[in-house]
Design a protein around this motif. Structure first.
Motif, short mmCIF file in Angstrom:
data_model
loop_
_atom_site.label_atom_id
_atom_site.label_comp_id
_atom_site.label_asym_id
_atom_site.label_seq_id
_atom_site.Cartn_x
_atom_site.Cartn_y
_atom_site.Cartn_z
N SER A 168 13.00 6.55 5.27
CA SER A 168 11.77 6.70 4.67
C SER A 168 10.84 5.58 4.44
CB SER A 168 11.81 7.56 3.50
OG SER A 168 12.42 6.85 2.19
N SER A 169 9.67 5.78 4.32
CA SER A 169 8.65 4.52 3.77
C SER A 169 9.29 3.88 2.43
CB SER A 169 7.42 4.84 3.99
OG SER A 169 6.96 5.21 5.15
N THR A 170 9.63 4.87 1.67
CA THR A 170 9.87 4.52 0.28
C THR A 170 11.21 3.55 0.33
OG1 THR A 170 9.04 6.64 -0.78
CG2 THR A 170 10.73 5.11 -1.83
N ASP A 171 12.14 3.99 1.37
CA ASP A 171 13.11 3.08 1.54
C ASP A 171 12.89 1.76 2.09
OD1 ASP A 171 14.89 5.04 0.76
OD2 ASP A 171 15.24 5.91 2.96
N VAL A 172 11.94 1.53 2.78
CA VAL A 172 11.41 0.37 3.41
C VAL A 172 10.79 -0.35 2.22
CG1 VAL A 172 9.69 -0.94 4.83
CG2 VAL A 172 11.01 1.15 5.61
N ARG A 173 9.90 0.22 1.47
CA ARG A 173 9.49 -0.82 0.38
C ARG A 173 10.45 -0.98 -0.53
NH1 ARG A 173 6.43 3.04 -4.19
NH2 ARG A 173 8.56 3.53 -4.08
N ASN A 174 11.24 -0.20 -0.95
CA ASN A 174 12.37 -0.82 -1.91
C ASN A 174 13.25 -1.66 -1.42
OD1 ASN A 174 11.51 1.34 -3.64
ND2 ASN A 174 13.16 2.90 -3.07
N ALA A 175 13.46 -1.74 -0.38
CA ALA A 175 14.32 -2.86 0.49
C ALA A 175 13.38 -4.28 0.38
CB ALA A 175 14.50 -2.49 2.05
N LEU A 176 12.13 -4.20 0.66
CA LEU A 176 11.30 -5.46 0.42
C LEU A 176 11.08 -5.84 -0.71
CD1 LEU A 176 8.63 -4.13 3.07
CD2 LEU A 176 9.87 -6.15 3.29
N LEU A 177 11.11 -4.78 -1.92
CA LEU A 177 11.19 -5.22 -3.39
C LEU A 177 12.47 -6.21 -3.55
CD1 LEU A 177 9.31 -2.03 -4.81
CD2 LEU A 177 8.51 -4.38 -4.47
N ALA A 178 13.53 -5.46 -3.08
CA ALA A 178 14.74 -6.05 -3.54
C ALA A 178 14.96 -7.27 -2.87
CB ALA A 178 15.94 -4.93 -2.76
N ALA A 179 14.44 -7.59 -1.69
CA ALA A 179 14.26 -8.95 -1.12
C ALA A 179 13.58 -10.14 -1.93
CB ALA A 179 13.96 -8.83 0.30
N ASP A 180 12.69 -9.52 -2.59
CA ASP A 180 12.02 -10.60 -3.56
C ASP A 180 12.80 -11.08 -4.48
OD1 ASP A 180 9.44 -11.60 -3.55
OD2 ASP A 180 8.50 -10.41 -4.68
N SER A 181 14.01 -10.76 -4.79
CA SER A 181 14.65 -11.14 -5.82
C SER A 181 15.01 -12.63 -5.54
CB SER A 181 15.79 -10.26 -6.16
OG SER A 181 16.92 -10.42 -5.11
N ASP A 182 15.11 -13.10 -4.50
CA ASP A 182 15.50 -14.38 -3.90
C ASP A 182 14.39 -15.08 -3.00
OD1 ASP A 182 17.59 -16.57 -3.65
OD2 ASP A 182 17.17 -16.03 -1.49
N SER A 183 14.04 -16.07 -3.53
CA SER A 183 12.77 -16.78 -2.82
C SER A 183 13.08 -16.97 -1.34
CB SER A 183 12.30 -18.12 -3.38
OG SER A 183 13.29 -19.08 -3.48
N ALA A 184 14.35 -17.55 -1.15
CA ALA A 184 14.82 -17.85 0.51
C ALA A 184 14.95 -16.58 1.09
CB ALA A 184 16.22 -18.55 0.16
N THR A 185 15.27 -15.55 0.61
CA THR A 185 15.56 -14.22 1.40
C THR A 185 13.97 -13.62 1.50
OG1 THR A 185 17.68 -13.76 0.43
CG2 THR A 185 16.22 -11.98 1.10
N ALA A 186 13.28 -13.76 0.47
CA ALA A 186 11.68 -13.13 0.61
C ALA A 186 10.99 -13.82 1.53
CB ALA A 186 11.06 -13.42 -1.04
N LYS A 187 10.84 -14.88 1.54
CA LYS A 187 10.25 -15.51 2.78
C LYS A 187 10.63 -15.07 4.44
CE LYS A 187 12.52 -20.03 3.81
NZ LYS A 187 12.37 -21.37 3.67
N ARG A 188 11.78 -14.60 4.35
CA ARG A 188 12.29 -14.10 5.75
C ARG A 188 12.21 -12.82 5.91
NH1 ARG A 188 17.72 -15.32 6.46
NH2 ARG A 188 17.98 -15.51 4.06
N ALA A 189 11.81 -11.94 5.01
CA ALA A 189 11.74 -10.52 4.94
C ALA A 189 10.44 -9.98 5.44
CB ALA A 189 12.19 -9.76 3.55
N ILE A 190 10.48 -9.05 6.31
CA ILE A 190 9.29 -8.36 6.74
C ILE A 190 9.46 -6.88 7.11
CG2 ILE A 190 9.76 -8.79 9.17
CD1 ILE A 190 6.87 -9.25 9.38
N GLY A 191 8.47 -5.78 6.76
CA GLY A 191 8.73 -4.52 7.14
C GLY A 191 7.30 -3.87 7.62
N ILE A 192 7.55 -2.70 7.84
CA ILE A 192 6.40 -1.90 8.04
C ILE A 192 6.17 -0.64 7.17
CG2 ILE A 192 6.55 -2.42 10.67
CD1 ILE A 192 7.64 0.33 11.31
N LEU A 193 4.68 -0.18 7.07
CA LEU A 193 4.60 0.93 5.88
C LEU A 193 3.03 1.49 6.43
CD1 LEU A 193 5.43 -0.72 2.40
CD2 LEU A 193 6.75 1.05 3.55
#
Length: 500
Positions: free
Chosen positions: A311-336
């Motif tokens: 679901s789109s909610t799952d994509v959003r939650n995965a992106l939010l979880a990736a934001d907990s670490d700056s190194a991970t956040a800059k490499r994460a991307i998704g579609i909504l």
């Protein structure tokens, strides 16, 4: 490969040649062209080219008539260019797509029929299925109808866009089964999950009266002759799909060439910082969000690399979880879809998108903080399409189930709904009514053409989306100036503004 996407793969492969030509500059619009005089030739001539417009990237200053000219039309809206030198090419062209594991078709609705009261026990039931993107506004329409006298009950099963297409085109082989929902007319906010009431569909299967899809039916399945004559595709509001990163990521834009490389190659994208498939969050092959974006970037929806999400909610939650670490956040991307992205702007970043042959990337809105969908409405933002409401008609073209046609008309805006301001509802749902669009298209990711609605609602929609409009308020057309001579009235109660 999923049967829904055999045709789309062929279309994308064919269309990819056109995309490559845009990479190489062989489009019908070129910044700085001197072919022809002002208004002459495909480019409109040198008089139409503004080399310093659109953030210094150049723009088309005349009335645009082609897709390339529309994408590059001059505007004061914010734009963010993406440097395509970051994208790996082979022989000056994008690399051919590799073989990727076939992705699954999507989410199959639950089949626990019998656990809840039967849906058929409700009055005047209209059965519908398909995209989850319609729920924010369908919920309010359905709750209003359920509380009307006589009541109409909308029973909905959220699945995916292609399931909505199949359910109407193949009602006997793809009926609705299992559990569905209807909406409580007494709920204070029908858009909340607490307003949903579960019910059980017939164990033998229930034919859908309506199918909702984010994409054209031809994107889901092979229809070389178009839709059958007993199927009608009623356009609803325009939806927008977006690329999204965690808020702390530094990237501001993405090009079609980069998106092709990222989701078409995964770890071998060669587009920094997006090289980790575990941080590329996709949907599923039958998702309308993924299918629409796939048609634009040239990567078939069942050949994407990245982590699948139901679901789109799952994509959003995965992106939010990736934001907990700056190194991970800059490499994460998704579609909504834009509605969910807009709701999460405090924690997610919507990227500007720079299409093939476009000189600068644009946000769906006039700026990263606006909510006006100005670039969608004018065609500068490329990833958009109308909601498709499919229903069956008889040999005379009349709806087999008139109540289903009524719901399609409510959503399409041609039938007023008691106590409901559809434009406020759509503005809050991040979709655009057809009467506020200035462009149209006949296929996902296809050609874009300028179009003017028969009755424009630009002013009123701007007011609902942004809280302000520069248009003159009016009670009758006699009060309107020559440049905007029509007093068009919308809303509950109706309010008039002078429109062209």
């Amino acid at each position: 490969m999923n049967r829904h996407h055999i045709l789309l793969l062929a279309a994308l492969v064919a269309g990819f040649g056109a995309a490559c030509s845009l990479v190489l500059g062989a489009s019908d619009y070129r910044i700085g062209s001197t072919d022809g005089g002002g208004g002459g030739g495909q480019d409109g001539g040198a008089d139409c080219n503004n080399p310093i417009g659109n953030g210094g990237k150049g723009c088309y200053a005349c009335e645009p008539t082609s897709k390339a000219q529309i994408l590059n039309s001059c505007t004061g809206n914010a734009c963010e260019p993406f440097d395509n030198a970051r994208v790996a090419l082979e022989g000056g062209k994008l690399r051919p797509l590799p073989t990727a594991p076939a992705n699954d078709a999507g989410v199959t609705p639950t089949a626990d029929a019998g656990a809840d009261p039967p849906c058929s026990a409700q009055p005047n039931v209209v059965y519908a299925t398909g995209s989850s993107a319609v729920i924010p506004f369908l919920s309010r329409i359905a709750a209003t109808l359920a509380g009307s006298n006589p009541a109409t009950t909308v029973v909905y099963q959220s699945a995916n866009s292609c399931a909505g297409v199949d359910a109407v085109l193949d009602p006997t082989t793809a009926p609705m089964r299992g559990t569905a929902i209807r909406w409580d007319p007494a709920a204070p906010d029908p858009s909340q999950p607490s307003a949903q009431i579960k019910c059980s569909l017939d164990a033998a299967g229930t034919p859908a009266d309506l199918g909702f899809s984010d994409v054209f039916a031809e994107t889901c399945r092979s229809l070389p002759q178009g839709l059958p004559t007993d199927i009608r595709d009623r356009f609803g509001p325009v939806q927008t799909m977006v690329f999204v990163t965690p808020r702390t990521a530094v990237e501001k834009s993405l090009s079609g060439e980069a998106a092709y490389s990222i989701f078409g190659f995964g770890a071998d994208s060669r587009v920094e910082p997006w090289t980790d498939p575990n941080l590329m969050f996709q949907r599923t092959a039958a998702s309308g969000t993924q299918a629409m974006i796939a048609a634009v970037i040239g990567v078939p929806p069942d050949r994407w690399f990245g982590k699948l999400n139901a679901s789109s909610t799952d994509v959003r939650n995965a992106l939010l979880a990736a934001d907990s670490d700056s190194a991970t956040a800059k490499r994460a991307i998704g579609i909504l879809a834009a509605d969910l992205a807009d709701q999460s702007r405090d924690r997610l970043r919507v990227l500007a998108y720079q299409d093939f042959g476009q000189s600068c990337g644009f946000f769906p809105d006039s700026s990263p903080t606006a909510l006006d969908k100005a670039n969608v409405r004018d065609g500068r933002y490329a990833i958009w399409g109308p909601l498709h409401i499919l229903l069956r008609v008889n040999g005379q073209g009349l709806p087999i189930k008139p109540l289903a046609q009524n719901i399609a008309d409510y959503i399409g805006g041609s039938r007023p709904l008691e106590r409901t301001d559809l434009f406020t509802l759509y503005a809050k749902s991040s979709v655009v009514p057809q009467c506020a669009m200035h462009v149209t298209r006949t296929g996902d990711g296809g050609d874009t053409k300028r179009a003017a609605p028969a009755v424009s609602c630009n002013c009123y929609f701007d007011l609902q989306a942004t809280g302000a409009t520069s248009c003159k308020k009016c009670d009758s057309s006699t009060e309107c100036p020559a440049e905007a001579p029509k007093c068009n009235k919308f809303g509950v109660p109706a309010v008039g503004y002078c429109e062209p």
